[in-house]
Each structure stands twice: as C-alpha cells, then as structure tokens.
Design a protein around this motif. Structure first.
Motif, short mmCIF file in Angstrom:
data_model
loop_
_atom_site.label_atom_id
_atom_site.label_comp_id
_atom_site.label_asym_id
_atom_site.label_seq_id
_atom_site.Cartn_x
_atom_site.Cartn_y
_atom_site.Cartn_z
N MET A 1 0.50 -1.69 -0.05
CA MET A 1 0.06 -0.01 -0.25
C MET A 1 1.08 1.43 -0.13
O MET A 1 1.84 1.29 0.33
CB MET A 1 -0.95 -0.12 1.25
N ASP A 2 0.82 2.20 -0.73
CA ASP A 2 1.27 3.74 -0.74
C ASP A 2 0.82 4.45 0.42
O ASP A 2 -1.00 3.90 1.12
CB ASP A 2 1.29 4.37 -1.73
N ARG A 3 1.17 5.48 0.38
CA ARG A 3 0.70 6.31 1.38
C ARG A 3 -0.61 6.65 1.77
O ARG A 3 -1.13 6.92 2.86
CB ARG A 3 2.03 7.85 1.75
N ARG A 4 -0.96 7.12 0.02
CA ARG A 4 -2.79 7.17 0.08
C ARG A 4 -3.34 6.37 0.76
O ARG A 4 -4.26 6.30 1.19
CB ARG A 4 -3.06 7.17 -1.36
N GLU A 5 -2.85 4.92 -0.03
CA GLU A 5 -3.89 4.58 0.77
C GLU A 5 -3.88 3.61 2.11
O GLU A 5 -5.05 3.15 2.48
CB GLU A 5 -3.34 2.47 -0.11
N ILE A 6 -2.62 3.86 2.82
CA ILE A 6 -2.59 4.71 4.47
C ILE A 6 -3.46 4.58 4.74
O ILE A 6 -4.17 4.88 6.05
CB ILE A 6 -0.95 4.61 4.65
N ALA A 7 -3.64 5.53 4.32
CA ALA A 7 -3.96 7.56 4.56
C ALA A 7 -5.97 6.48 4.87
O ALA A 7 -6.69 6.83 5.62
CB ALA A 7 -4.18 8.30 4.01
N ALA A 8 -6.21 6.31 3.51
CA ALA A 8 -7.90 5.78 3.55
C ALA A 8 -8.12 4.91 4.22
O ALA A 8 -8.97 4.46 5.30
CB ALA A 8 -7.81 5.29 1.65
N LEU A 9 -6.87 3.34 4.11
CA LEU A 9 -6.89 2.35 5.46
C LEU A 9 -7.43 2.82 6.91
O LEU A 9 -8.32 2.42 7.39
CB LEU A 9 -6.21 1.34 5.82
N LEU A 10 -6.35 3.99 7.43
CA LEU A 10 -6.34 4.22 8.90
C LEU A 10 -7.67 5.98 8.75
O LEU A 10 -8.72 5.15 9.99
CB LEU A 10 -5.57 5.32 8.99
N ALA A 11 -8.60 6.15 7.75
CA ALA A 11 -9.95 6.47 8.10
C ALA A 11 -10.51 5.64 8.08
O ALA A 11 -11.81 5.44 9.04
CB ALA A 11 -10.14 7.31 6.53
N TYR A 12 -10.33 4.38 7.09
CA TYR A 12 -12.02 3.32 7.76
C TYR A 12 -11.30 2.70 8.92
O TYR A 12 -12.79 2.30 9.35
CB TYR A 12 -11.70 2.30 6.39
N ILE A 13 -10.50 2.51 9.08
CA ILE A 13 -10.78 2.33 10.94
C ILE A 13 -10.91 3.04 11.79
O ILE A 13 -11.73 2.26 12.95
CB ILE A 13 -8.50 1.56 11.60
N GLY A 14 -10.61 4.55 11.78
CA GLY A 14 -11.58 5.11 12.59
C GLY A 14 -12.58 5.12 13.02
O GLY A 14 -13.44 5.49 13.49
N ARG A 15 -13.70 5.12 11.74
CA ARG A 15 -14.80 5.14 11.65
C ARG A 15 -15.58 3.41 12.04
O ARG A 15 -16.04 3.90 12.61
CB ARG A 15 -15.37 4.44 9.88
N LEU A 16 -14.47 2.56 12.25
CA LEU A 16 -14.73 1.31 13.02
C LEU A 16 -14.75 1.44 14.29
O LEU A 16 -14.85 0.90 15.31
CB LEU A 16 -14.21 0.29 12.44
N ASP A 17 -13.27 2.04 14.54
CA ASP A 17 -12.61 2.16 15.78
C ASP A 17 -12.16 3.27 16.00
O ASP A 17 -11.03 3.78 15.83
CB ASP A 17 -11.66 1.28 16.20
N PRO A 18 -13.03 4.44 16.95
CA PRO A 18 -12.45 5.79 17.44
C PRO A 18 -11.43 6.14 18.22
O PRO A 18 -10.74 7.09 17.44
CB PRO A 18 -13.64 6.07 18.01
N ARG A 19 -10.86 5.20 18.45
CA ARG A 19 -9.81 5.02 19.25
C ARG A 19 -8.00 5.12 18.89
O ARG A 19 -7.54 5.90 19.75
CB ARG A 19 -9.57 3.95 20.33
N THR A 20 -8.49 4.96 17.56
CA THR A 20 -6.89 5.38 16.11
C THR A 20 -7.25 6.77 16.52
O THR A 20 -6.42 6.61 15.59
CB THR A 20 -7.16 4.12 15.75
N ILE A 21 -8.45 7.06 16.45
CA ILE A 21 -7.96 8.63 15.22
C ILE A 21 -7.06 9.65 15.89
O ILE A 21 -7.02 9.54 17.13
CB ILE A 21 -9.33 9.10 15.66
N ARG A 22 -6.58 9.87 15.47
CA ARG A 22 -5.36 11.02 15.89
C ARG A 22 -6.33 12.46 15.21
O ARG A 22 -5.66 12.56 14.18
CB ARG A 22 -3.80 10.85 15.09
N THR A 23 -5.91 13.50 16.36
CA THR A 23 -6.37 15.35 15.99
C THR A 23 -5.45 15.50 16.05
O THR A 23 -5.60 16.46 15.05
CB THR A 23 -7.06 15.42 16.95
N ASP A 24 -4.39 15.74 16.24
CA ASP A 24 -3.55 16.63 16.23
C ASP A 24 -2.39 15.91 14.80
O ASP A 24 -2.26 14.98 14.81
CB ASP A 24 -2.20 15.87 17.40
#
Length: 235
Positions: A1-24
C-alpha cells in the motif's frame, strides 16, 4: 500500500474504532509514517481473496484491543503461505537450457501466486481408467512393435535375462510363467522369481533374481492356461 492507501485504511479503521483517530497533525503524520513503514509491501486488496479491510473488520469484531499494523501483517503472511503451500510449479515455457530465463519465470509465477495476482497451480491427480492415446503415437507403436528400439533391447539383454527369456517364450508360443504370481518366492505377475534364503528365525536373508521361474510357478501358469483354453469349449 502506498501512503494514500494507508491514509484511506486509517480513515476506515477510525470509522470502526474511534480510538485509533489522531486529532493532532503531528501524531497523525507519525501514525501514517509508521503504518506505511510496516505495511508498505502489503496490498490493499488482490483479485483472489485478500482485502486488508476484511482483516480490520475481523480484528475490531473479535478483539477488545486497539488494532496494530501487525494485526494486518499476520493475516497477510498467512494468506501468502497458504497460497504457496497449494501451488505446484508448472513447467516454464522457456528454453530449459536458458537457466536465467527458466529461474526468472519460476520466480515470477510464484510471486504472482503469493501476491494474489494469479491462482495457485495444483498438481494434477492420477485418474483411473484408460487415458486417451494420440492416434499417431498408437500407430507408430504398432509399427515398431515396442517403445524400446531393437538395438537398445539387444544391449540391455545381458542385464534382463528373465525378461528376455519370457519374451522369447511368448514369441515361440510357449508358456508365459511370469503372467501369474509365484507362490514360492511371492514374486508378483511380471516380476522374475528370486532365490529366497530363509534364516533360523524364519526371516528372509536374500532375494537374488533368477533367470528361470520356480517349478511351482510353471505349474500354476500351465494350469491357468489349460483352464482358459477349456472355457470356450465348455461354453
């Protein structure tokens, strides 16, 4: 996965588990760099069965712990091992004398299977029944009489004494003793008799092949031949 795909995957994970979201912004940037470093060689999805989002859903559904890159990396490695374990290398199409091209095609095929681009090639099983023979090959075998050239048969004759004697007997219309099982030395049909030496404990101590069959085998073959000859007249 490139950086854009990793970012999309992290956004998907954040929707399922908000604990992974980084606001800073700094933490989000570090998280993206870390995940890309660890999962850069893992595809988002493949044409044959792998999807990183499925691994994410499985973890979030079954585990109470926050997801880590290893929770995606482990299923991916298992997926690769399983596919390679079911793969049997097909014969490359290149010249076998070209070692570099031969190796490159094998490596390319395995890599495509491991990455989910192509399906594993499984070894063909042995099937029962008579196989279809090429008519041209069948005609050629009938013409030459044997798949072993006459010159090769003559060269091998000193080391195939039992078979030579059998072929000569069959050619002269004599009894084919090797068509039956030998009750004395337990030789199977088609195999020559052997000299069986028995030790004091009753175990076999030698198994040297014999040029001629045992008398009991000759008698059994003669009895079966007589029985086969009498069947048509009885009918």
């Amino acid at each position: 996965m490139d950086r854009r795909e990793i970012a999309a995957l992290l956004a998907y994970i954040g929707r399922l588990d908000p604990r992974t979201i980084r606001t800073d912004p700094g933490e989000a940037r570090d998280q993206l760099a870390q995940w890309h470093e660890l999962l850069g060689d893992v595809p988002m999805a493949t044409p044959h069965g792998w999807d990183a989002r499925v691994a994410v859903r499985q973890h979030v559904r079954l585990s109470a712990y926050q997801i880590l890159p290893s929770d995606i990396g482990r299923p991916w490695e298992k997926y690769r091992r399983d596919r390679l374990g079911r793969h049997s290398d097909p014969t490359p199409s290149v010249d076998p004398d070209d070692q570099a091209a031969w190796t490159a095609e094998l490596v390319g095929t395995r890599r495509a299977v491991a990455l989910g681009i192509s399906q594993p090639v499984q070894a063909r099983g042995i099937t029962s029944g008579r196989r279809e023979v090429d008519p041209e090959l069948e005609a050629r075998l009938r013409e030459v009489g044997s798949c072993i050239p006459a010159a090769a048969r003559a060269t091998l004759a000193p080391w195939r004494t039992a078979r030579v004697a059998r072929e000569a007997a069959v050619a002269q219309g004599k009894l084919d003793a090797l068509s039956v099982r030998c009750e004395w030395c337990q030789a199977q049909p088609g195999e020559p008799c052997s000299r069986r030496r028995v030790g004091a404990d009753g175990g076999a101590r030698g198994n040297a092949p014999l040029a001629s069959p045992h008398p009991s085998r000759l008698d059994l073959a003669a009895a079966q031949q007589d029985q086969a000859a009498s069947q048509p007249s009885m009918a």
